[in-house]
Design an enzyme around this catalytic site. Structure first.
Site, PDB file in Angstrom:
ATOM      1  N   HIS B  12     102.998   0.762  16.725  1.00 35.62           N
ATOM      2  CA  HIS B  12     103.891   0.087  17.672  1.00 35.62           C
ATOM      3  C   HIS B  12     103.750   0.627  19.098  1.00 35.62           C
ATOM      4  O   HIS B  12     104.662   0.498  19.901  1.00 35.62           O
ATOM      5  CB  HIS B  12     105.351   0.153  17.179  1.00 35.62           C
ATOM      6  CG  HIS B  12     105.939   1.527  17.132  1.00 35.62           C
ATOM      7  ND1 HIS B  12     106.797   1.948  16.138  1.00 35.62           N
ATOM      8  CD2 HIS B  12     105.829   2.585  17.963  1.00 35.62           C
ATOM      9  CE1 HIS B  12     107.173   3.190  16.358  1.00 35.62           C
ATOM     10  NE2 HIS B  12     106.604   3.601  17.474  1.00 35.62           N
ATOM     11  N   HIS B  59     113.209   4.516  21.222  1.00 38.52           N
ATOM     12  CA  HIS B  59     112.658   5.593  22.051  1.00 38.52           C
ATOM     13  C   HIS B  59     113.502   5.797  23.306  1.00 38.52           C
ATOM     14  O   HIS B  59     112.979   6.109  24.363  1.00 38.52           O
ATOM     15  CB  HIS B  59     111.232   5.267  22.475  1.00 38.52           C
ATOM     16  CG  HIS B  59     110.284   4.946  21.357  1.00 38.52           C
ATOM     17  ND1 HIS B  59     110.312   3.761  20.673  1.00 38.52           N
ATOM     18  CD2 HIS B  59     109.282   5.666  20.816  1.00 38.52           C
ATOM     19  CE1 HIS B  59     109.353   3.761  19.741  1.00 38.52           C
ATOM     20  NE2 HIS B  59     108.721   4.906  19.811  1.00 38.52           N
ATOM     21  N   HIS B 193      98.898  11.072  15.588  1.00 34.55           N
ATOM     22  CA  HIS B 193      98.820  11.188  17.042  1.00 34.55           C
ATOM     23  C   HIS B 193      99.792  12.254  17.529  1.00 34.55           C
ATOM     24  O   HIS B 193     100.752  12.586  16.845  1.00 34.55           O
ATOM     25  CB  HIS B 193      99.064   9.859  17.763  1.00 34.55           C
ATOM     26  CG  HIS B 193     100.448   9.279  17.668  1.00 34.55           C
ATOM     27  ND1 HIS B 193     101.043   8.921  16.497  1.00 34.55           N
ATOM     28  CD2 HIS B 193     101.352   8.963  18.646  1.00 34.55           C
ATOM     29  CE1 HIS B 193     102.249   8.402  16.742  1.00 34.55           C
ATOM     30  NE2 HIS B 193     102.463   8.425  18.040  1.00 34.55           N
ATOM     31  N   GLU B 240     106.242  10.062  12.563  1.00 33.66           N
ATOM     32  CA  GLU B 240     106.979   8.798  12.392  1.00 33.66           C
ATOM     33  C   GLU B 240     106.441   7.985  11.214  1.00 33.66           C
ATOM     34  O   GLU B 240     107.042   6.976  10.845  1.00 33.66           O
ATOM     35  CB  GLU B 240     106.951   7.985  13.693  1.00 33.66           C
ATOM     36  CG  GLU B 240     105.594   7.471  14.086  1.00 33.66           C
ATOM     37  CD  GLU B 240     105.550   6.920  15.519  1.00 33.66           C
ATOM     38  OE1 GLU B 240     106.502   7.138  16.285  1.00 33.66           O
ATOM     39  OE2 GLU B 240     104.545   6.288  15.855  1.00 33.66           O
TER      40      GLU B 240
END
Lengths: 119, 280
Positions: B12, B59, B193, B240
């Site tokens: 995303h 976020h 990541h 995540e």
């Protein structure tokens, strides 16, 4: 204050955003949250020092904001997703702040990621 | 009764939205990533789900660090996307389904998952980027959405096991809904990541490949991973991936893998997309 130690603290070059960092960076992250609004981004750009003072950042945090030093801000309690809103004001993206934090040029950083895809 | 027609995993990251706004789908850098979505877009076009339950994280648009719910579910008639300061274009509002949301809330709460209930909720790139990757939205979005936000920003995060079990309760809840609806569940985020620190740019293909394999055949093994293992092996933001386990928990024990694609890099991130279907 006694903060619990975590085994993830041994991971190199990683600042896990836990309670200790959340406390340290609360004002800084709160300031960054306001950058969701264009009006606030403009107000910040007009007088960055005053904007930091309004949110009661520490002197160290304020200096790191003025220097756009993402790694330092992270060490001072910034959360990367909130710092992204700050970096966005200057057109910085995850690759440019990644480069900054690792001491590479953006081109070197991008090349490293492309190489990760090839290996 | 409602039926889960499939589960989808997807990245995303904001850079995808920026690339789409610039029309870079055929650009050599982006093409291997976007091409990986074509079979899924075709599947969605054919199956035509009525509702998408999207497991994602906020976020810093709807929630700030003053109040961080571990699991929060939308129960609003619509969800608006807004400026989140990353320079991503603001996308059209998605429609909700409050009756279905409240059914899910009552069902999973009865199974002791205490969700934060949101009758107003703005949604950020975590939800919108997956939407844009799946559906053409030139007119309007062809599905109703239930956002299920998982805290992956403020540690401690929920454990992988807790996410998997929530998914199991969610799956039971969806299939107990008394209206014929086709439901697709999305697990978003990942794969490996790291956006922060001197270890920024960390990618771990071996871990990602293992994760994708076990998503099909052995999700319980993934649910046993500790948060430190995630942080260490998938990178700090790769953690995540616990959101994928919510989706996987909602599916049946055995699943068919209909499509998958793995590509490195998109921006700082390894991207994995999977389409799973229940066997029963």
């Amino acid at each position: 204050m006694v903060w619990k130690e975590h085994d993830y603290e041994k991971i190199p070059g990683t600042y896990v955003f836990n309670g200790r960092r959340a406390v340290m960076g609360y004002a800084l992250n709160k300031m960054c949250m306001t950058f969701n609004s264009e009006e606030n981004r403009q107000e910040f750009l007009e007088d960055r020092d005053a904007y930091c003072r309004k949110f009661k950042l520490t002197d160290e945090q304020r200096e790191a904001v003025l220097e756009k030093d993402i790694l330092r801000l992270l060490q001072l309690g910034g959360n990367i997703y909130y710092l992204a809103k700050f970096g966005g004001i200057y057109g910085m993206n995850s690759q440019s702040w990644g480069a900054q934090q690792t001491g590479m040029t953006v081109e070197e950083f991008k090349a490293m990621l492309l190489k990760a895809g090839e290996d | 009764m409602a039926k889960i027609v499939g589960g989808i995993t997807t990245s995303h990251i904001p850079a995808i939205g920026i690339a789409m706004a610039k029309g870079l789908q055929e650009d050599p850098y982006w093409k291997p990533f976007f091409d990986g979505y074509k079979p899924i877009q075709a599947w969605l076009e054919n199956v035509k789900p009525d509702i998408a339950v999207i497991v994602y994280n906020d976020h810093g648009l709807n929630f700030f660090l003053d109040t961080v719910p571990t699991f929060a579910i939308g129960a609003a008639p619509h969800y608006q996307n807004e400026d989140e300061g990353w320079g991503i274009p603001v996308l059209p509002t998605v429609q909700g389904n409050p009756e279905f949301s409240w059914h899910l809330i009552e069902s999973v709460m009865a199974e002791e998952f205490d969700l934060t209930m949101c009758q107003e909720m703005v949604v950020d790139h975590g939800l919108m980027i997956p939407m844009t990757l799946m559906w053409d939205h030139t007119k309007s979005w062809p599905v109703e959405v239930v956002p299920l936000a998982v805290n992956v920003v403020q540690h401690p995060l929920p454990t992988a096991q807790r996410c998997y079990k929530l998914g199991q309760a969610l799956g039971r809840a969806i299939e107990a809904y008394g209206e014929d609806k086709k439901v697709v569940v999305f697990g978003t985020g990942g794969m490996s990541h790291q956006l922060q620190g001197e270890r920024s740019g960390f990618i771990n293909k071996e871990f990602d490949r293992m994760f994708m394999d076990k998503m099909v055949d052995d999700p319980e093994a993934l649910a046993k991973l500790t948060m430190t293992e995630f942080l260490d092996q998938s990178g700090s933001e790769g953690a995540e991936l616990i959101m994928w386990l919510v989706m996987r928990g909602a599916l049946s024990e055995k699943v068919n893998l209909l499509h998958s694609n793995y590509h490195v890099p998109i921006s700082n991130t390894a991207a994995g997309v999977m389409l799973l279907e229940n066997t029963d």
